[in-house]
Motif scaffolding. Structure first.
Motif, PDB file in Angstrom:
ATOM      1  N   VAL A   1       0.829  -1.189   0.000  1.00  0.00           N
ATOM      2  CA  VAL A   1       0.000   0.000   0.000  1.00  0.00           C
ATOM      3  C   VAL A   1       0.869   1.246   0.000  1.00  0.00           C
ATOM      4  N   GLN A   2       1.947   1.233   0.787  1.00  0.00           N
ATOM      5  CA  GLN A   2       2.809   2.408   0.885  1.00  0.00           C
ATOM      6  C   GLN A   2       3.280   2.884  -0.481  1.00  0.00           C
ATOM      7  N   SER A   3       3.748   1.981  -1.321  1.00  0.00           N
ATOM      8  CA  SER A   3       4.329   2.379  -2.609  1.00  0.00           C
ATOM      9  C   SER A   3       3.287   2.971  -3.561  1.00  0.00           C
ATOM     10  N   ALA A   4       2.025   2.591  -3.427  1.00  0.00           N
ATOM     11  CA  ALA A   4       0.984   3.109  -4.310  1.00  0.00           C
ATOM     12  C   ALA A   4       0.743   4.597  -4.107  1.00  0.00           C
ATOM     13  N   TYR A   5       0.986   5.116  -2.908  1.00  0.00           N
ATOM     14  CA  TYR A   5       0.679   6.507  -2.597  1.00  0.00           C
ATOM     15  C   TYR A   5       1.896   7.293  -2.117  1.00  0.00           C
ATOM     16  N   TYR A   6       3.077   6.779  -2.320  1.00  0.00           N
ATOM     17  CA  TYR A   6       4.301   7.352  -1.749  1.00  0.00           C
ATOM     18  C   TYR A   6       4.622   8.749  -2.275  1.00  0.00           C
ATOM     19  N   SER A   7       4.122   9.095  -3.443  1.00  0.00           N
ATOM     20  CA  SER A   7       4.467  10.376  -4.063  1.00  0.00           C
ATOM     21  C   SER A   7       3.298  11.348  -4.138  1.00  0.00           C
ATOM     22  N   SER A  37      10.704  11.861  -1.627  1.00  0.00           N
ATOM     23  CA  SER A  37      11.501  13.083  -1.564  1.00  0.00           C
ATOM     24  C   SER A  37      11.283  13.897  -2.834  1.00  0.00           C
ATOM     25  N   GLY A  38      11.021  15.185  -2.669  1.00  0.00           N
ATOM     26  CA  GLY A  38      10.796  16.056  -3.819  1.00  0.00           C
ATOM     27  C   GLY A  38       9.415  15.933  -4.423  1.00  0.00           C
ATOM     28  N   THR A  39       8.494  15.209  -3.756  1.00  0.00           N
ATOM     29  CA  THR A  39       7.120  15.061  -4.253  1.00  0.00           C
ATOM     30  C   THR A  39       6.146  15.620  -3.225  1.00  0.00           C
ATOM     31  N   THR A  40       4.890  15.751  -3.617  1.00  0.00           N
ATOM     32  CA  THR A  40       3.868  16.203  -2.665  1.00  0.00           C
ATOM     33  C   THR A  40       3.580  15.147  -1.608  1.00  0.00           C
ATOM     34  N   GLY A  41       4.078  13.934  -1.819  1.00  0.00           N
ATOM     35  CA  GLY A  41       3.855  12.851  -0.857  1.00  0.00           C
ATOM     36  C   GLY A  41       4.763  12.899   0.362  1.00  0.00           C
TER      37      GLY A  41
END
Length: 101
Positions: A1-7, A37-41
């Motif tokens: 789940v983490q990787s789906a919304y990480y950014s 890093s560097g994303t809105t996430g």
């Protein structure tokens, strides 16, 4: 789940899990993972590593304190729980006193 919304900041993910060698997720789940890093996430991911033997009362206290704090600060439209059921019967987060489940 983490990787789906990480950014993205559209979904705040929080994971409460045992973080130790041999436990899932093997390649993620560190407390240092806070979003891309560097994303809105960035800042929208929380991993809470739990110690072996955490009892029901301690877990519920910690879960409620963190979850209610997150809900207050994030103000979500919905809360979705993704629950793993891969522990063994009687184990308090795998190697506890055996009073759980």
């Amino acid at each position: 789940v983490q990787s789906a919304y990480y950014s993205t900041d559209r979904v705040f993910t929080a994971s409460f899990h045992r973080f130790a060698p041999g436990f899932f997720p093997a390649l993620s789940g560190s407390i240092r993972e806070k979003g891309g890093s560097g994303t809105t996430g960035l800042g929208y991911n929380l991993n809470v590593p739990l110690p072996a033997g955490i009892g029901d009362v301690a877990f519920i206290r910690m879960f409620r304190r963190l979850l209610f704090g997150l809900v207050k600060s994030y103000d979500p439209h919905a809360v979705v729980l993704c629950l793993g059921a891969d522990g063994l019967k009687g184990d308090e987060l795998i190697f506890g006193s055996g009073r759980g489940c």
